[in-house]
Design a protein around this motif. Structure first.
Motif, mmCIF file in Angstrom:
data_model
loop_
_atom_site.group_PDB
_atom_site.id
_atom_site.type_symbol
_atom_site.label_atom_id
_atom_site.label_comp_id
_atom_site.label_asym_id
_atom_site.label_seq_id
_atom_site.Cartn_x
_atom_site.Cartn_y
_atom_site.Cartn_z
ATOM 1 N N VAL A 82 0.859 -1.197 0.000
ATOM 2 C CA VAL A 82 0.000 0.000 0.000
ATOM 3 C C VAL A 82 0.890 1.241 0.000
ATOM 4 O O VAL A 82 1.802 1.357 0.820
ATOM 5 C CB VAL A 82 -0.961 0.028 1.215
ATOM 6 C CG1 VAL A 82 -1.876 -1.182 1.200
ATOM 7 C CG2 VAL A 82 -0.219 0.089 2.535
ATOM 8 N N PRO A 83 0.637 2.167 -0.904
ATOM 9 C CA PRO A 83 1.517 3.340 -0.980
ATOM 10 C C PRO A 83 1.072 4.481 -0.068
ATOM 11 O O PRO A 83 1.852 5.394 0.195
ATOM 12 C CB PRO A 83 1.397 3.769 -2.447
ATOM 13 C CG PRO A 83 0.025 3.340 -2.848
ATOM 14 C CD PRO A 83 -0.301 2.117 -2.040
ATOM 15 N N ASN A 84 -0.184 4.430 0.410
ATOM 16 C CA ASN A 84 -0.716 5.587 1.153
ATOM 17 C C ASN A 84 -1.945 5.164 1.972
ATOM 18 O O ASN A 84 -2.346 3.989 1.961
ATOM 19 C CB ASN A 84 -1.099 6.703 0.168
ATOM 20 C CG ASN A 84 -1.992 6.168 -0.956
ATOM 21 O OD1 ASN A 84 -2.745 5.205 -0.746
ATOM 22 N ND2 ASN A 84 -1.898 6.765 -2.133
ATOM 23 N N LEU A 85 -2.544 6.130 2.666
ATOM 24 C CA LEU A 85 -3.669 5.837 3.553
ATOM 25 C C LEU A 85 -4.849 5.238 2.795
ATOM 26 O O LEU A 85 -5.494 4.297 3.269
ATOM 27 C CB LEU A 85 -4.100 7.133 4.274
ATOM 28 C CG LEU A 85 -5.253 6.983 5.264
ATOM 29 C CD1 LEU A 85 -4.891 5.998 6.389
ATOM 30 C CD2 LEU A 85 -5.631 8.341 5.867
ATOM 31 N N ALA A 108 16.069 11.543 -2.418
ATOM 32 C CA ALA A 108 15.837 11.806 -3.853
ATOM 33 C C ALA A 108 14.973 10.719 -4.486
ATOM 34 O O ALA A 108 14.055 11.000 -5.267
ATOM 35 C CB ALA A 108 17.179 11.909 -4.579
ATOM 36 N N HIS A 109 15.264 9.460 -4.149
ATOM 37 C CA HIS A 109 14.486 8.347 -4.704
ATOM 38 C C HIS A 109 13.055 8.391 -4.170
ATOM 39 O O HIS A 109 12.094 8.082 -4.890
ATOM 40 C CB HIS A 109 15.152 7.025 -4.341
ATOM 41 C CG HIS A 109 14.519 5.811 -4.972
ATOM 42 N ND1 HIS A 109 13.512 5.109 -4.370
ATOM 43 C CD2 HIS A 109 14.739 5.186 -6.152
ATOM 44 C CE1 HIS A 109 13.149 4.094 -5.147
ATOM 45 N NE2 HIS A 109 13.893 4.113 -6.239
ATOM 46 N N SER A 110 12.913 8.791 -2.917
ATOM 47 C CA SER A 110 11.588 8.888 -2.307
ATOM 48 C C SER A 110 10.723 9.892 -3.072
ATOM 49 O O SER A 110 9.566 9.613 -3.411
ATOM 50 C CB SER A 110 11.735 9.316 -0.844
ATOM 51 O OG SER A 110 10.484 9.267 -0.189
ATOM 52 N N LEU A 111 11.311 11.038 -3.379
ATOM 53 C CA LEU A 111 10.553 12.060 -4.128
ATOM 54 C C LEU A 111 10.225 11.566 -5.532
ATOM 55 O O LEU A 111 9.112 11.763 -6.028
ATOM 56 C CB LEU A 111 11.349 13.369 -4.185
ATOM 57 C CG LEU A 111 11.461 14.106 -2.841
ATOM 58 C CD1 LEU A 111 12.377 15.325 -2.979
ATOM 59 C CD2 LEU A 111 10.080 14.543 -2.337
ATOM 60 N N ARG A 115 6.825 10.385 -4.493
ATOM 61 C CA ARG A 115 6.422 11.798 -4.447
ATOM 62 C C ARG A 115 6.164 12.286 -3.016
ATOM 63 O O ARG A 115 5.270 13.093 -2.764
ATOM 64 C CB ARG A 115 5.194 12.037 -5.342
ATOM 65 C CG ARG A 115 5.604 12.106 -6.816
ATOM 66 C CD ARG A 115 4.413 12.223 -7.739
ATOM 67 N NE ARG A 115 4.420 11.128 -8.698
ATOM 68 C CZ ARG A 115 3.357 10.662 -9.332
ATOM 69 N NH1 ARG A 115 2.165 11.195 -9.113
ATOM 70 N NH2 ARG A 115 3.464 9.691 -10.204
ATOM 71 N N LYS A 116 6.911 11.725 -2.089
ATOM 72 C CA LYS A 116 6.853 12.152 -0.683
ATOM 73 C C LYS A 116 8.267 12.055 -0.109
ATOM 74 O O LYS A 116 9.063 11.225 -0.567
ATOM 75 C CB LYS A 116 5.978 11.189 0.140
ATOM 76 C CG LYS A 116 4.499 11.276 -0.108
ATOM 77 C CD LYS A 116 3.794 10.220 0.739
ATOM 78 C CE LYS A 116 2.388 9.981 0.216
ATOM 79 N NZ LYS A 116 1.901 8.635 0.507
ATOM 80 N N GLU A 120 7.376 12.209 5.381
ATOM 81 C CA GLU A 120 5.955 12.225 5.020
ATOM 82 C C GLU A 120 5.380 10.812 4.970
ATOM 83 O O GLU A 120 4.227 10.583 5.354
ATOM 84 C CB GLU A 120 5.759 12.955 3.681
ATOM 85 C CG GLU A 120 5.912 14.479 3.815
ATOM 86 C CD GLU A 120 6.032 15.214 2.474
ATOM 87 O OE1 GLU A 120 5.950 16.458 2.486
ATOM 88 O OE2 GLU A 120 6.221 14.548 1.427
ATOM 89 N N VAL A 121 6.188 9.856 4.508
ATOM 90 C CA VAL A 121 5.726 8.464 4.510
ATOM 91 C C VAL A 121 5.529 7.985 5.951
ATOM 92 O O VAL A 121 4.543 7.313 6.269
ATOM 93 C CB VAL A 121 6.712 7.548 3.760
ATOM 94 C CG1 VAL A 121 6.267 6.081 3.860
ATOM 95 C CG2 VAL A 121 6.841 7.957 2.300
#
Lengths: 312, 312
Positions: A82-85, A108-111, A115-116, A120-121
């Motif tokens: 799951v990538p998000n809520l 950098a890879h996270s962004l 895209r967070k 933020e994750v």
């Protein structure tokens, strides 16, 4: 020699990490057959898909259906990514046993990939935990720390960044944490060093190593991780997969080669390797246009091999 | 973590173990270019061929010429394989630095592959030693114990047979002994166990591990051997090779993947990996009809990679 774990779980992630990285879209019925055969071969943990928007990964759009089928198989731990809520809510609704939340230790890879930022994750994991608890759900949360040995965008990733993310994930309410070499930058000495430190932080809540075979070192890295006491590894049948945001990162650790290595070392996996090889042959027929990996399927088992670890 | 050797020698055996197993016959001038480029990339030990009758292995008929060329390169240890006394006499005449005498710990494989029992090979080693000493030659003798982890004909090979052969080779006058997993039956726990026992018997005279990648475990096995203190490994560029008398045993440890693993572990090899990859590309062009192996050539070096071990 350090004591190796007496048993190891190979989590099959071919249906997610494998299928998301190739062109072929496998029909749901084939995936169900794959899950059923993997289960029959003794696999007891399978990541069946990913709760991401279908427009992003149409090849994984049937994840809820696959969870529903997999949940009918006794004692199978059914994982999803799951990538998000929003994805976590779908995973909770589906009654998946475990949801893996990917985090990149590389900023950098996270962004680029999620895209967070990593923080933020981590904040999102805290919201997932709250949602899970509010729903009275038993779906476990695993924070999966990727690019832990470096990434193709920023290059080096500090060990301290990985360990800080690990502690923060645990503090945010992740039940488990795991470490992934997303782009095949790890070598065994680095694995053993980082994994020992991770075990020091998280103990048995550090539950899994995920190695790509990009530069041929996946199984050497697993061996080093075993020495650090880690007893669960992600792998994909025929080594299918890689990270779409990590150029050149093709090939996961192959489930069948890994099962052979562990069995030959006397480590229990519950897997019947002959049945796993039969499934590999079937999946290879389903994916005639894809590059597959692994070595055991071609050479066969040694004449000396006794399948000590097969289920009765 | 046990202390790893601070430096390791990769002995390039592609010109012998590689070229003897494929159909293409490489012209002498190409082989000379290979040796020169490998030397320029920092390799300081190369097995250039085999003193066997040319009618048996016509692709290696130019071994004496290759030794003569290789001997012009300063500080290069020039190895050859010799199956018998006749071959040893040619090796001594050629002024090769080292001759490797293969022996199969498997009685059945020994008869099939060498047409001699292990004890007959050991007796031949004693005759080679006498011939070497009588000639006042400095050519070192290495007894290479193959099928040490089992063989495709008889199946299991007892550890005690391997260790008995090792002691007998030393007693017969071999300067060094080495162990080979001829058919890819080894897994890392078995390697570490056997290699530690071998070190106990032979100390630093146990000088080399030779692993085939038949089932994908060559580099994991090297890692286990490093833990046992072994600091020299055979490998072939592009993983070319395998044993013609061991069906399915295709693929040696790849020199370039091994060089990467060692360098990334901070172990000195003297090899400039970029130059080795350039040579691999050249050899791949020379062998368009052959199946090559290895992973690094496709993925390239990690962005994080610092070639600490390159020669100045």
């Amino acid at each position: 020699m350090p004591p190796f774990p007496s048993s190891v779980v190979i989590r099959e992630v071919g249906l997610r990490d494998g299928l998301q990285s190739i062109q072929t879209i496998l029909p749901t019925q084939r995936k169900i057959e794959w899950i059923a055969d993997a289960y029959a071969a003794g696999q007891r943990e399978i990541e069946v898909g990913s709760f991401v928007p279908a427009r992003l990964l149409p090849q994984l759009a049937d994840t809820a259906e696959l969870v529903a089928f997999a949940k009918t198989l006794p004692d199978l731990r059914v994982s999803v990514l799951v990538p998000n809520l929003k994805g976590a809510e779908r995973a909770i609704d589906s009654r998946a046993d475990l949801m893996l939340v990917p985090l990149s230790a590389s900023h950098a890879h996270s962004l680029a990939n999620l895209r967070k930022t990593p923080d933020e994750v981590i904040a999102e994991v805290a919201r997932m935990r709250a949602a899970r608890d509010a729903a009275g759900s038993k779906t476990l949360i695993e924070g999966g720390i990727g690019t832990a040995f470096g990434c193709t965008i920023q290059g080096a990733v500090d060990q301290s960044d990985v360990l800080r993310c690990m502690q923060a994930l645990l503090d945010a309410g992740a039940d488990f944490v795991s470490i992934a070499d997303t782009v095949g930058y790890a070598s065994p000495a680095a694995v053993r060093d980082l994994f020992e430190k991770a075990r020091h932080i998280a103990g048995d809540r550090f539950c899994c190593g995920h190695f790509h075979d990009t530069r041929g070192l996946a199984l050497a890295n697993v061996y080093a991780a075993l020495e650090a006491g880690v007893a669960r590894f992600d792998a994909t049948l025929a080594g299918i997969g890689g990270c779409p945001h990590a150029p050149g990162a093709s090939g996961n650790a192959s489930s069948e080669d890994l099962a052979f290595m562990l069995a030959d070392m006397g480590i229990e996996t519950g897997i019947d390797i002959e049945r796993l090889l039969a499934l590999r042959a079937k999946v290879a027929q389903w994916l005639p246009d894809e590059t597959l990996h692994g070595s055991l399927w071609l050479a066969g088992l040694p004449k000396t091999f006794a399948n000590h670890t097969a289920i009765a």
